[in-house]
Scaffold this motif. Structure first.
Motif, PDB file in Angstrom:
ATOM      1  N   MET A   1     -32.286 -10.034  33.555  1.00 52.44           N
ATOM      2  CA  MET A   1     -31.607  -8.833  33.987  1.00 52.44           C
ATOM      3  C   MET A   1     -30.228  -8.777  33.354  1.00 52.44           C
ATOM      4  SD  MET A   1     -32.397  -8.531  37.988  1.00 52.44           S
ATOM      5  CE  MET A   1     -33.761  -9.525  38.535  1.00 52.44           C
ATOM      6  N   LYS A   2     -29.769  -7.549  33.188  1.00 49.21           N
ATOM      7  CA  LYS A   2     -28.421  -7.321  32.680  1.00 49.21           C
ATOM      8  C   LYS A   2     -27.689  -6.418  33.660  1.00 49.21           C
ATOM      9  CE  LYS A   2     -29.755  -7.580  27.849  1.00 49.21           C
ATOM     10  NZ  LYS A   2     -29.789  -6.882  26.566  1.00 49.21           N
ATOM     11  N   LEU A   3     -26.409  -6.626  33.783  1.00 47.49           N
ATOM     12  CA  LEU A   3     -25.572  -5.788  34.631  1.00 47.49           C
ATOM     13  C   LEU A   3     -24.531  -5.110  33.759  1.00 47.49           C
ATOM     14  CD1 LEU A   3     -24.624  -4.781  37.404  1.00 47.49           C
ATOM     15  CD2 LEU A   3     -23.202  -6.838  37.532  1.00 47.49           C
ATOM     16  N   ALA A   4     -24.434  -3.798  33.859  1.00 44.02           N
ATOM     17  CA  ALA A   4     -23.425  -3.035  33.126  1.00 44.02           C
ATOM     18  C   ALA A   4     -22.616  -2.231  34.134  1.00 44.02           C
ATOM     19  CB  ALA A   4     -24.104  -2.100  32.128  1.00 44.02           C
ATOM     20  N   LEU A   5     -21.324  -2.169  33.907  1.00 44.85           N
ATOM     21  CA  LEU A   5     -20.439  -1.376  34.751  1.00 44.85           C
ATOM     22  C   LEU A   5     -19.833  -0.275  33.897  1.00 44.85           C
ATOM     23  CD1 LEU A   5     -20.403  -4.365  36.004  1.00 44.85           C
ATOM     24  CD2 LEU A   5     -18.437  -3.534  37.238  1.00 44.85           C
ATOM     25  N   ASP A   6     -19.844   0.955  34.409  1.00 37.07           N
ATOM     26  CA  ASP A   6     -19.195   2.022  33.656  1.00 37.07           C
ATOM     27  C   ASP A   6     -17.678   1.908  33.839  1.00 37.07           C
ATOM     28  OD1 ASP A   6     -18.647   3.134  36.154  1.00 37.07           O
ATOM     29  OD2 ASP A   6     -19.843   4.929  35.834  1.00 37.07           O
ATOM     30  N   ASP A   7     -16.939   2.737  33.124  1.00 37.80           N
ATOM     31  CA  ASP A   7     -15.478   2.647  33.150  1.00 37.80           C
ATOM     32  C   ASP A   7     -14.913   2.848  34.558  1.00 37.80           C
ATOM     33  OD1 ASP A   7     -15.389   2.125  30.447  1.00 37.80           O
ATOM     34  OD2 ASP A   7     -15.004   4.209  29.885  1.00 37.80           O
ATOM     35  N   ALA A   8     -15.493   3.766  35.309  1.00 38.67           N
ATOM     36  CA  ALA A   8     -15.012   4.027  36.665  1.00 38.67           C
ATOM     37  C   ALA A   8     -15.213   2.812  37.566  1.00 38.67           C
ATOM     38  CB  ALA A   8     -15.718   5.247  37.250  1.00 38.67           C
ATOM     39  N   ALA A   9     -16.325   2.114  37.401  1.00 37.20           N
ATOM     40  CA  ALA A   9     -16.586   0.912  38.193  1.00 37.20           C
ATOM     41  C   ALA A   9     -15.586  -0.188  37.852  1.00 37.20           C
ATOM     42  CB  ALA A   9     -18.013   0.427  37.962  1.00 37.20           C
ATOM     43  N   MET A  10     -15.278  -0.338  36.574  1.00 41.80           N
ATOM     44  CA  MET A  10     -14.296  -1.337  36.156  1.00 41.80           C
ATOM     45  C   MET A  10     -12.909  -0.988  36.712  1.00 41.80           C
ATOM     46  SD  MET A  10     -15.759  -3.696  34.335  1.00 41.80           S
ATOM     47  CE  MET A  10     -14.693  -4.379  33.101  1.00 41.80           C
ATOM     48  N   VAL A  49     -36.217  -5.732  38.845  1.00 43.94           N
ATOM     49  CA  VAL A  49     -37.113  -6.808  38.409  1.00 43.94           C
ATOM     50  C   VAL A  49     -36.602  -7.397  37.101  1.00 43.94           C
ATOM     51  CG1 VAL A  49     -39.143  -5.834  39.559  1.00 43.94           C
ATOM     52  CG2 VAL A  49     -38.619  -5.157  37.225  1.00 43.94           C
ATOM     53  N   PRO A  50     -37.078  -8.585  36.732  1.00 46.17           N
ATOM     54  CA  PRO A  50     -36.644  -9.175  35.471  1.00 46.17           C
ATOM     55  C   PRO A  50     -36.847  -8.200  34.307  1.00 46.17           C
ATOM     56  CG  PRO A  50     -37.846 -10.786  36.746  1.00 46.17           C
ATOM     57  CD  PRO A  50     -37.976  -9.472  37.476  1.00 46.17           C
ATOM     58  N   GLY A  51     -35.855  -8.150  33.445  1.00 56.63           N
ATOM     59  CA  GLY A  51     -35.900  -7.242  32.304  1.00 56.63           C
ATOM     60  C   GLY A  51     -35.140  -5.944  32.531  1.00 56.63           C
ATOM     61  N   ASP A  52     -34.825  -5.633  33.788  1.00 59.14           N
ATOM     62  CA  ASP A  52     -34.077  -4.407  34.086  1.00 59.14           C
ATOM     63  C   ASP A  52     -32.629  -4.533  33.638  1.00 59.14           C
ATOM     64  OD1 ASP A  52     -36.199  -3.130  35.266  1.00 59.14           O
ATOM     65  OD2 ASP A  52     -35.536  -3.462  37.331  1.00 59.14           O
ATOM     66  N   THR A  53     -32.044  -3.411  33.265  1.00 60.76           N
ATOM     67  CA  THR A  53     -30.606  -3.307  33.071  1.00 60.76           C
ATOM     68  C   THR A  53     -30.090  -2.505  34.252  1.00 60.76           C
ATOM     69  OG1 THR A  53     -30.757  -3.404  30.671  1.00 60.76           O
ATOM     70  CG2 THR A  53     -28.758  -2.438  31.598  1.00 60.76           C
ATOM     71  N   ILE A  54     -29.154  -3.075  34.979  1.00 60.41           N
ATOM     72  CA  ILE A  54     -28.616  -2.459  36.185  1.00 60.41           C
ATOM     73  C   ILE A  54     -27.254  -1.864  35.844  1.00 60.41           C
ATOM     74  CG2 ILE A  54     -27.921  -2.866  38.566  1.00 60.41           C
ATOM     75  CD1 ILE A  54     -29.752  -5.450  38.346  1.00 60.41           C
ATOM     76  N   LEU A  55     -27.083  -0.596  36.153  1.00 64.62           N
ATOM     77  CA  LEU A  55     -25.824   0.090  35.872  1.00 64.62           C
ATOM     78  C   LEU A  55     -25.090   0.322  37.184  1.00 64.62           C
ATOM     79  CD1 LEU A  55     -23.893   1.534  33.942  1.00 64.62           C
ATOM     80  CD2 LEU A  55     -25.221   3.617  34.341  1.00 64.62           C
ATOM     81  N   ALA A  56     -23.835  -0.138  37.231  1.00 66.46           N
ATOM     82  CA  ALA A  56     -22.987   0.087  38.396  1.00 66.46           C
ATOM     83  C   ALA A  56     -22.080   1.272  38.106  1.00 66.46           C
ATOM     84  CB  ALA A  56     -22.161  -1.149  38.700  1.00 66.46           C
ATOM     85  N   THR A  57     -22.099   2.237  39.014  1.00 66.05           N
ATOM     86  CA  THR A  57     -21.237   3.412  38.908  1.00 66.05           C
ATOM     87  C   THR A  57     -20.497   3.576  40.235  1.00 66.05           C
ATOM     88  OG1 THR A  57     -23.014   4.875  39.648  1.00 66.05           O
ATOM     89  CG2 THR A  57     -22.766   4.573  37.285  1.00 66.05           C
ATOM     90  N   VAL A  58     -19.574   4.505  40.287  1.00 66.33           N
ATOM     91  CA  VAL A  58     -18.789   4.733  41.504  1.00 66.33           C
ATOM     92  C   VAL A  58     -19.226   6.035  42.156  1.00 66.33           C
ATOM     93  CG1 VAL A  58     -16.482   5.103  42.439  1.00 66.33           C
ATOM     94  CG2 VAL A  58     -16.815   3.495  40.568  1.00 66.33           C
ATOM     95  N   GLN A  59     -19.413   5.949  43.474  1.00 66.61           N
ATOM     96  CA  GLN A  59     -19.741   7.138  44.258  1.00 66.61           C
ATOM     97  C   GLN A  59     -19.047   6.983  45.610  1.00 66.61           C
ATOM     98  OE1 GLN A  59     -23.902   7.629  45.294  1.00 66.61           O
ATOM     99  NE2 GLN A  59     -23.728   9.812  44.861  1.00 66.61           N
TER     100      GLN A  59
END
Length: 68
Positions: A1-10, A49-59
């Protein structure tokens, strides 16, 4: 799995975790509270699940996780 955060999350993490007096301790707690704990619950539920890229955003001033 990979975790990515957009600019707003950072930016939100930097805002919540910034404290010149205590150094990195507030940032560590913010990461645990806002990323590690909620993401662990979603992983246990099987939302990702394994292989997913998870994107964190702000809401509503909270981090939201979704498949990228």
């Amino acid at each position: 799995m990979k975790l990515a955060l957009d600019d707003a999350a950072m930016e939100l993490l930097a805002e919540v975790g910034y404290d010149p007096v205590y150094g990195a301790r507030p940032l560590k707690r913010a990461i645990q509270r806002m990323i590690e704990n909620p993401l662990a619950q979603k992983l246990l539920r099987g939302d990702f699940v394994p292989g997913d890229t998870i994107l964190a955003t702000v809401q509503d001033h909270e981090l939201v996780f979704a498949k990228a």
